[in-house]
Motif scaffolding. Sequence first.
Motif, PDB file in Angstrom:
ATOM      1  N   LEU A  38     111.792  68.984  21.630  1.00 27.91           N
ATOM      2  CA  LEU A  38     112.119  67.650  21.155  1.00 27.91           C
ATOM      3  C   LEU A  38     112.850  67.810  19.828  1.00 27.91           C
ATOM      4  CD1 LEU A  38     108.733  65.849  21.930  1.00 27.91           C
ATOM      5  CD2 LEU A  38     110.751  66.097  23.392  1.00 27.91           C
ATOM      6  N   THR A  39     114.139  67.545  19.836  1.00 24.59           N
ATOM      7  CA  THR A  39     114.956  67.768  18.640  1.00 24.59           C
ATOM      8  C   THR A  39     115.927  66.616  18.418  1.00 24.59           C
ATOM      9  OG1 THR A  39     116.704  68.960  19.828  1.00 24.59           O
ATOM     10  CG2 THR A  39     114.850  70.268  19.005  1.00 24.59           C
ATOM     11  N   ARG A  40     116.349  66.481  17.168  1.00 19.70           N
ATOM     12  CA  ARG A  40     117.397  65.559  16.740  1.00 19.70           C
ATOM     13  C   ARG A  40     117.177  64.120  17.234  1.00 19.70           C
ATOM     14  NH1 ARG A  40     120.473  66.096  13.111  1.00 19.70           N
ATOM     15  NH2 ARG A  40     122.585  66.223  13.910  1.00 19.70           N
ATOM     16  N   TYR A  41     117.859  63.679  18.270  1.00 20.11           N
ATOM     17  CA  TYR A  41     117.743  62.298  18.747  1.00 20.11           C
ATOM     18  C   TYR A  41     117.223  62.220  20.173  1.00 20.11           C
ATOM     19  CZ  TYR A  41     120.057  61.428  14.428  1.00 20.11           C
ATOM     20  OH  TYR A  41     120.334  61.391  13.087  1.00 20.11           O
ATOM     21  N   ALA A  42     116.494  63.260  20.592  1.00 19.85           N
ATOM     22  CA  ALA A  42     115.978  63.305  21.956  1.00 19.85           C
ATOM     23  C   ALA A  42     114.633  62.608  22.091  1.00 19.85           C
ATOM     24  CB  ALA A  42     115.837  64.761  22.417  1.00 19.85           C
ATOM     25  N   ALA A  43     114.007  62.226  20.976  1.00 19.03           N
ATOM     26  CA  ALA A  43     112.670  61.634  21.045  1.00 19.03           C
ATOM     27  C   ALA A  43     112.357  60.884  19.764  1.00 19.03           C
ATOM     28  CB  ALA A  43     111.622  62.725  21.289  1.00 19.03           C
ATOM     29  N   GLU A  44     111.275  60.119  19.811  1.00 15.31           N
ATOM     30  CA  GLU A  44     110.691  59.464  18.645  1.00 15.31           C
ATOM     31  C   GLU A  44     109.280  60.008  18.474  1.00 15.31           C
ATOM     32  OE1 GLU A  44     112.078  56.995  16.698  1.00 15.31           O
ATOM     33  OE2 GLU A  44     113.967  57.065  17.819  1.00 15.31           O
ATOM     34  N   LEU A  45     108.872  60.251  17.242  1.00 15.80           N
ATOM     35  CA  LEU A  45     107.508  60.700  17.014  1.00 15.80           C
ATOM     36  C   LEU A  45     106.560  59.530  17.275  1.00 15.80           C
ATOM     37  CD1 LEU A  45     105.825  63.163  15.973  1.00 15.80           C
ATOM     38  CD2 LEU A  45     105.758  61.974  13.775  1.00 15.80           C
ATOM     39  N   VAL A  46     105.534  59.768  18.075  1.00 18.45           N
ATOM     40  CA  VAL A  46     104.570  58.729  18.419  1.00 18.45           C
ATOM     41  C   VAL A  46     103.259  59.028  17.690  1.00 18.45           C
ATOM     42  CG1 VAL A  46     103.330  57.561  20.261  1.00 18.45           C
ATOM     43  CG2 VAL A  46     105.637  58.465  20.687  1.00 18.45           C
ATOM     44  N   VAL A  47     102.856  58.121  16.828  1.00 19.66           N
ATOM     45  CA  VAL A  47     101.587  58.251  16.119  1.00 19.66           C
ATOM     46  C   VAL A  47     100.718  57.070  16.535  1.00 19.66           C
ATOM     47  CG1 VAL A  47     100.423  58.419  13.899  1.00 19.66           C
ATOM     48  CG2 VAL A  47     102.719  59.373  14.174  1.00 19.66           C
ATOM     49  N   PRO A  48      99.558  57.320  17.144  1.00 17.40           N
ATOM     50  CA  PRO A  48      98.704  56.210  17.575  1.00 17.40           C
ATOM     51  C   PRO A  48      98.357  55.275  16.417  1.00 17.40           C
ATOM     52  CG  PRO A  48      97.916  58.289  18.489  1.00 17.40           C
ATOM     53  CD  PRO A  48      98.984  58.627  17.486  1.00 17.40           C
ATOM     54  N   ARG A  49      98.241  53.991  16.722  1.00 14.69           N
ATOM     55  CA  ARG A  49      97.941  53.008  15.683  1.00 14.69           C
ATOM     56  C   ARG A  49      96.621  53.328  14.983  1.00 14.69           C
ATOM     57  NH1 ARG A  49      99.437  47.811  14.114  1.00 14.69           N
ATOM     58  NH2 ARG A  49      97.752  46.538  13.254  1.00 14.69           N
ATOM     59  N   GLU A  50      95.610  53.738  15.735  1.00 16.80           N
ATOM     60  CA  GLU A  50      94.327  54.067  15.114  1.00 16.80           C
ATOM     61  C   GLU A  50      94.482  55.188  14.085  1.00 16.80           C
ATOM     62  OE1 GLU A  50      91.333  54.955  17.968  1.00 16.80           O
ATOM     63  OE2 GLU A  50      90.971  52.852  18.485  1.00 16.80           O
ATOM     64  N   THR A  51      95.330  56.163  14.410  1.00 16.47           N
ATOM     65  CA  THR A  51      95.555  57.273  13.478  1.00 16.47           C
ATOM     66  C   THR A  51      96.261  56.792  12.227  1.00 16.47           C
ATOM     67  OG1 THR A  51      95.685  58.802  15.350  1.00 16.47           O
ATOM     68  CG2 THR A  51      96.582  59.567  13.251  1.00 16.47           C
ATOM     69  N   ARG A  52      97.268  55.931  12.400  1.00 16.62           N
ATOM     70  CA  ARG A  52      97.960  55.390  11.224  1.00 16.62           C
ATOM     71  C   ARG A  52      97.004  54.589  10.347  1.00 16.62           C
ATOM     72  NH1 ARG A  52     103.245  56.287  10.956  1.00 16.62           N
ATOM     73  NH2 ARG A  52     104.446  56.683  12.866  1.00 16.62           N
ATOM     74  N   MET A  53      96.074  53.879  10.952  1.00 15.74           N
ATOM     75  CA  MET A  53      95.105  53.110  10.167  1.00 15.74           C
ATOM     76  C   MET A  53      94.182  54.032   9.383  1.00 15.74           C
ATOM     77  SD  MET A  53      95.629  49.876  10.411  1.00 15.74           S
ATOM     78  CE  MET A  53      97.021  49.105  11.261  1.00 15.74           C
ATOM     79  N   GLU A  54      93.756  55.125   9.982  1.00 16.64           N
ATOM     80  CA  GLU A  54      92.909  56.082   9.272  1.00 16.64           C
ATOM     81  C   GLU A  54      93.648  56.702   8.097  1.00 16.64           C
ATOM     82  OE1 GLU A  54      90.302  57.373  13.229  1.00 16.64           O
ATOM     83  OE2 GLU A  54      91.546  58.860  12.201  1.00 16.64           O
ATOM     84  N   CYS A  55      94.897  57.059   8.319  1.00 13.39           N
ATOM     85  CA  CYS A  55      95.713  57.631   7.254  1.00 13.39           C
ATOM     86  C   CYS A  55      95.918  56.609   6.137  1.00 13.39           C
ATOM     87  CB  CYS A  55      97.061  58.077   7.838  1.00 13.39           C
ATOM     88  SG  CYS A  55      98.159  58.891   6.666  1.00 13.39           S
ATOM     89  N   ALA A  56      96.191  55.363   6.519  1.00  3.61           N
ATOM     90  CA  ALA A  56      96.448  54.314   5.531  1.00  3.61           C
ATOM     91  C   ALA A  56      95.217  54.022   4.685  1.00  3.61           C
ATOM     92  CB  ALA A  56      96.915  53.042   6.234  1.00  3.61           C
ATOM     93  N   VAL A  57      94.045  54.054   5.296  1.00  8.38           N
ATOM     94  CA  VAL A  57      92.842  53.739   4.513  1.00  8.38           C
ATOM     95  C   VAL A  57      92.562  54.844   3.495  1.00  8.38           C
ATOM     96  CG1 VAL A  57      90.976  54.759   5.909  1.00  8.38           C
ATOM     97  CG2 VAL A  57      90.617  52.559   4.783  1.00  8.38           C
ATOM     98  N   LEU A  58      92.922  56.095   3.818  1.00  6.84           N
ATOM     99  CA  LEU A  58      92.788  57.166   2.833  1.00  6.84           C
ATOM    100  C   LEU A  58      93.756  56.953   1.670  1.00  6.84           C
ATOM    101  CD1 LEU A  58      92.396  60.437   4.940  1.00  6.84           C
ATOM    102  CD2 LEU A  58      90.623  59.102   3.809  1.00  6.84           C
TER     103      LEU A  58
END
Length: 432
Positions: free
Chosen positions: A328-348
Motif C-alpha cells: 500500500l503506497t502513495r495513492y493506492a489506499a487510505e489509512l483506516v483507524v477505527p473510531r474507538e482507537t481514535r477516541m482512546e488516542c484522543a482521550v490520552l
Amino acid sequence: MAGALQQHENHIPPPGYDPTSVERWAAEKDKRPGRTAFQRDRARILHSAALRRLAGKTQVVTPGERSASAWDPSPRTRLTHSLECAQVGRELGAALGCDPDLVEAACLSHDLGHPPFGHNGEEALNEFAHDCGGFEGNAQSLRLLTRIEPKRFTPEGSVGLNLTRAALDAATKYPWPRGAHPTDPASRKFGVYEDDRPVFDWARKEAPGTRICFEAQVMDWSDDVAYSVHDVEDGLHAGHLDPNCLYAEPERQAVFEVAIGRYVPADTDPAELAAALDRLLDEEWWPHGYDGSAVAQARLKDATSQLIGRFCLAAEAATRAAYGGGRLTRYAAELVVPRETRMECAVLKAVADRYVMQRAEQTRLRADQRVVVAELAEALTARAPDGLDPQFRTLFDQAPDDRARKRVIVDQIASLTDASARSLHVRLTGHL
C-alpha cells in the motif's frame, strides 16, 4: 529552481514505487548505487542541523523542570519525540507495504519547522507574519527541506536537502496553501507558503487534488500515537498527573471538555470518551498507583509499549481489512483507524493537555514566551541585517522587497532553539 533539472536518479526505485517517486528537483548522480533514493533521503534528514536543533525545543515538559522521579528526570524534546515517531512509523509503514525508509524520513521531518517554544511560538510568529503569508510549522518544514537547510545548490540558489518527490510528499500533512483547507475554511493549518509553490507543485505533480498520500497518513498517525502516549508518560514522570484522578467524575468531565472540539469533533458524546478511557483503565497493564518506584517505572514502560502496539495494530488490521494484502503506497489506499482507537488516542491527548499544558505555571510561561518572540521579531526588524546569522543576513540582503525581507526574519526566528531565542532576545533588547 529550474524545471530542466527534473530528472530521475540512475537506479531502480524501491518496490512499489515508480521512477517519478524518486526524482529530485535538482538531478544528482548516485554516489553509492547499492543504496535506495529513500535511504539517501533518510540519511540527509538524520544528518541535518535542523534535526539536531530539535533537541533544544520543548515537547511538553520543559527540559530542566524538576521531576518527581530521580529514575528518569529527562523529559522528551522535539528531537526525541521525532525519533520515537520515526520508529513507530517505520514499523507500521513496513507492515502495510510502504518503503520503511521513506516513512521514517517523513516522520523525522514532521516537526523540523517548529519554532522555539512549540505551538506557542508558532502562534506568536503567525501574528508577526500576518502580512507576509503567515506562519505555520508544517509549511515551514517544507521550506526548510527545500530551501533553508544548506545541502545542495543550483545556479538559481539553494534547493535545501533536495529530497525525492515522494519524500517531500510524505512529509506534507496539509497539502494546500493558506486559507485553502478542503473541508474547514476556518482552519489555520496549511502546508506551503506562496513563494514555495513551485517546488510544492512539483512534489505534488501526480497527487489527486488535496488528497494526502498514504505515507503521510502513516506519519500523521504515528505522530498522534507517539505524542499521545509519551506526553502522558512524561506527565507522570514529572509528577503532574496522578492516575487515580482519572476515576473521579469531576476530573473525568474536565478531561472530556478538553478533548471535545480540540481532539475529537465538537458533536462527540462525552459518553463515548468515557467508554474509551474506561477501556484503557480496565487493562491490567495500565499504570495504576504509579509512585515513581523502579517497579512502577517498569510498569509504565510496559504500558507505553502496550498502548503503541494497541493503536498501531488496530490501524494495521483495519487498513488490511479494507484493502487486503500487498504493498500500500502513495495513492493506492487510505489509512483506516477505527473510531474507538481514535477516541482512546484522543482521550490520552486530553489527559496530557489537562494536567501538563494547562498548569498555572505553564500559562505564565507561555505568556512570557510570546513576549520573547514578539520583542525579538521587533528588534530584528529594526536592526536587520544586524542580529541575523550569516546565512539569513545574505538572504536578507538579496531579498527583493519588504515582504521577502520580513520572511527572512521569520525564518531566522523559526530556526532558533528555546535557549538561543532567549539569548538573542536578551542580547538585542537587554530585557531578561
